[in-house]
Design a protein around this motif. Structure first.
Motif, mmCIF file in Angstrom:
data_model
loop_
_atom_site.group_PDB
_atom_site.id
_atom_site.type_symbol
_atom_site.label_atom_id
_atom_site.label_comp_id
_atom_site.label_asym_id
_atom_site.label_seq_id
_atom_site.Cartn_x
_atom_site.Cartn_y
_atom_site.Cartn_z
ATOM 1 N N ILE A 39 0.853 -1.185 0.000
ATOM 2 C CA ILE A 39 0.000 0.000 0.000
ATOM 3 C C ILE A 39 0.893 1.241 0.000
ATOM 4 N N LYS A 40 0.380 2.324 -0.592
ATOM 5 C CA LYS A 40 1.159 3.562 -0.724
ATOM 6 C C LYS A 40 0.356 4.718 -0.136
ATOM 7 N N ASP A 41 1.063 5.590 0.603
ATOM 8 C CA ASP A 41 0.388 6.762 1.156
ATOM 9 C C ASP A 41 0.600 7.975 0.259
ATOM 10 N N SER A 42 -0.032 9.090 0.646
ATOM 11 C CA SER A 42 -0.024 10.291 -0.200
ATOM 12 C C SER A 42 1.349 10.932 -0.310
ATOM 13 N N GLU A 43 2.273 10.567 0.572
ATOM 14 C CA GLU A 43 3.632 11.101 0.502
ATOM 15 C C GLU A 43 4.570 10.207 -0.309
ATOM 16 N N GLY A 44 4.016 9.128 -0.854
ATOM 17 C CA GLY A 44 4.815 8.248 -1.696
ATOM 18 C C GLY A 44 5.502 7.114 -0.959
ATOM 19 N N HIS A 45 5.276 6.992 0.352
ATOM 20 C CA HIS A 45 5.866 5.900 1.120
ATOM 21 C C HIS A 45 5.074 4.617 0.886
ATOM 22 N N THR A 46 5.789 3.511 0.770
ATOM 23 C CA THR A 46 5.127 2.215 0.575
ATOM 24 C C THR A 46 5.321 1.340 1.803
ATOM 25 N N TYR A 47 4.333 0.475 2.034
ATOM 26 C CA TYR A 47 4.339 -0.398 3.206
ATOM 27 C C TYR A 47 3.809 -1.779 2.818
ATOM 28 N N LEU A 48 4.317 -2.776 3.475
ATOM 29 C CA LEU A 48 3.667 -4.086 3.421
ATOM 30 C C LEU A 48 2.386 -4.001 4.225
ATOM 31 N N ASP A 49 1.296 -4.479 3.649
ATOM 32 C CA ASP A 49 0.011 -4.469 4.342
ATOM 33 C C ASP A 49 -0.049 -5.707 5.237
ATOM 34 N N GLY A 50 0.236 -5.529 6.505
ATOM 35 C CA GLY A 50 0.341 -6.661 7.422
ATOM 36 C C GLY A 50 -0.964 -7.192 7.927
ATOM 37 N N LEU A 51 -2.089 -6.502 7.640
ATOM 38 C CA LEU A 51 -3.380 -6.954 8.158
ATOM 39 C C LEU A 51 -4.442 -7.019 7.061
ATOM 40 N N SER A 52 -3.986 -7.058 5.803
ATOM 41 C CA SER A 52 -4.956 -7.075 4.691
ATOM 42 C C SER A 52 -6.001 -5.985 4.868
ATOM 43 N N ASN A 402 4.840 2.014 15.975
ATOM 44 C CA ASN A 402 5.675 3.004 15.292
ATOM 45 C C ASN A 402 6.936 2.381 14.716
ATOM 46 N N GLU A 403 7.551 1.464 15.465
ATOM 47 C CA GLU A 403 8.764 0.799 14.971
ATOM 48 C C GLU A 403 8.459 -0.016 13.712
ATOM 49 N N LEU A 404 7.349 -0.725 13.725
ATOM 50 C CA LEU A 404 6.952 -1.512 12.555
ATOM 51 C C LEU A 404 6.743 -0.605 11.349
ATOM 52 N N MET A 405 6.032 0.493 11.563
ATOM 53 C CA MET A 405 5.724 1.400 10.463
ATOM 54 C C MET A 405 6.989 2.035 9.898
ATOM 55 N N GLN A 406 7.921 2.411 10.764
ATOM 56 C CA GLN A 406 9.168 3.023 10.294
ATOM 57 C C GLN A 406 9.962 2.075 9.410
ATOM 58 N N ARG A 407 9.781 0.785 9.599
ATOM 59 C CA ARG A 407 10.509 -0.211 8.807
ATOM 60 C C ARG A 407 9.704 -0.725 7.619
ATOM 61 N N GLY A 408 8.509 -0.162 7.411
ATOM 62 C CA GLY A 408 7.762 -0.488 6.206
ATOM 63 C C GLY A 408 6.697 -1.555 6.355
ATOM 64 N N LEU A 409 6.212 -1.791 7.579
ATOM 65 C CA LEU A 409 5.125 -2.747 7.796
ATOM 66 C C LEU A 409 3.996 -2.028 8.515
#
Length: 446
Positions: A39-52, A402-409
């Protein structure tokens, strides 16, 4: 002011979100795109979607096929009521398809717009059934602590997460709870019995305490989801089924999370070799692309609905029951799950996920790793020997998130437990990345 800041200010000015307080919504993510498990946010950061997203995007984001199916159905017939006297092709086809996939004794379906409505439908149907059977005093329901069944008033009364109660009480009368089987923390009061049987026997005790002649149903998730991803002991549900049969209590399986491949089987109770009387579902039936839920009922319950006099009919309904566009999307979603072998994939990649997470149990504060299929929980504790929880002042849940999110999850942390349910299309490489991020994030807490 940036565009994002303007949007956030507008959001704060006009929206009330689920489980809302503005103090927790000062810096929300504005999601703009999704593809597969990313998934991608409005600032262009991408994340693994850990909870569907919310346990529901089973086939992954960005499936154009589902959008095309919705578009084509909307062009032909976007909506028409399915109240008695009307029907449509997609709802007929979906009910027929579900009868092939779900438990053999369930062949009749009513559709809703989501899980909470499905719980309400199960509750009302159980009461209806016992009235038809000449036992109108059977109106009570038993569920479990840590269970989640929705937040409409009756569903909230069945939900066993106490944070949902206080500001909306009094709850609906006739709902009571027993303890979760929660293998990591269950204290067996009868050591001569297995933990699973002992935990199930709490249901029998509750039925006898309330009076079997007053209890209509027992509502349970095959694996408790929002309460911490808690699979029961292997012999738990077999004993539950015996108790329900003995005391004429309907077993209602809440498959809202566990349905449609999440656990490596089509439906969760398949793991335990039993069938429910009512199965309720939502979420994965459309992978969240459009709202849809429902209940499936046993042939015995269907017979009760079909054989009453017209003036005693099953007077339950929703405007959007059997919505043709939603049903068309559900059929296409199920076809993707079948064609791409996603149920089997969930079993294989779930085993990979579990193996990786179990290696984290060597870490000082990882107390328990549990799950089934692509559904897992990693519980942190202050002391592994005593299983003592961290004090609230440690703020583990927020810090870990927060730690998970900073690492892309991006996923949910509940009661110091990392909850994981990535899309069923998640690749082996992404599974390994999830494990790595969880491990690194826990280590970063110190």
């Amino acid at each position: 002011m940036t565009t994002d800041n303007k949007l956030i200010q507008s959001d704060l000015a006009h929206l009330i979100h689920p489980l809302y307080h503005p103090s927790g919504h000062q810096s929300p993510k504005i999601w703009v795109e999704g593809k597969g498990s990313i998934i991608k946010d409005s600032e262009g950061h991408t994340y693994l979607d850990g909870l569907s997203s919310l346990w529901n995007v089973n086939v992954g984001h960005g499936r154009e096929e589902l959008a095309e199916v919705a578009y084509n159905q909307m062009k032909q017939l976007a909506y028409y009521s399915t109240y008695t006297g009307s029907t449509n092709l997609p709802v007929i086809q979906l009910a027929e398809k579900l009868s092939e996939l779900i438990y053999p004794s369930i062949n009749h379906f009513f559709f809703t717009s989501g899980g909470g409505e499905s719980t309400e439908s199960s509750i009302k149907t159980a009461r209806f059934y016992w009235k038809v059977k000449g036992k109108p005093e059977k109106v009570k329901f038993i569920s479990r602590m840590r269970g989640y069944h929705g937040v409409t008033l009756a569903a909230m009364s069945a939900t066993g997460l106490t944070a949902y109660w206080p500001m909306f009480e009094p709850r609906v009368p006739g709902f009571m709870h027993i303890e979760s089987p929660y293998p990591y923390r269950f204290v067996n009061p009868t050591p001569e019995l297995s933990d699973g049987v002992a935990a199930a026997n709490l249901l029998e005790e509750a039925i006898l305490r309330e009076g079997p002649e007053t209890v209509a149903g027992f509502i349970a998730e095959p694996i408790q989801g929002a309460g911490g991803v808690i699979p029961p002991q292997d012999d738990y549900f077999k004993r539950i089924r015996e108790i329900c049969d003995q005391y004429e209590v309907l077993l209602i399986s809440d498959e809202v999370i566990t349905g449609f491949g999440r656990t490596g089987r089509w439906f969760g109770l398949e793991h335990y070799g039993i069938e429910p009387d009512i199965a309720q579902f939502a979420k994965g039936i459309t992978s969240g692309y459009i709202p849809l839920g429902g209940i499936g009922v046993s042939d015995a319950i269907s017979e009760a609905i079909n054989t009453v006099a017209p003036d005693k009919r099953w007077m339950h309904a929703f405007t959007y029951s059997g919505h043709p566009t939603a049903c068309a999307v559900a059929l296409a979603n199920i076809a993707i799950i079948e064609r791409e072998g996603m149920v089997e994939h969930a079993a294989v990649q779930g085993a990979r996920l579990m193996a990786g997470l179990q290696e984290l149990e060597e870490m000082p504060h990882v107390g328990n790793v549990r799950g089934k299929g692509l559904m897992a929980g990693v519980e942190l504790v202050a002391d592994k020997t005593t299983k003592e929880l961290f004090p609230a002042s440690a703020n583990i849940t927020v810090r870990l998130g927060n730690e998970l999110m900073q690492r892309g999850l991006f996923t949910r942390v509940f009661n110091d437990t990392v909850l994981l349910a990535p899309p069923l299309c998640t690749t082996p490489e992404q599974i390994d990345q999830i494990v790595q991020i969880v491990g690194e994030s826990i280590a970063a807490l110190g």
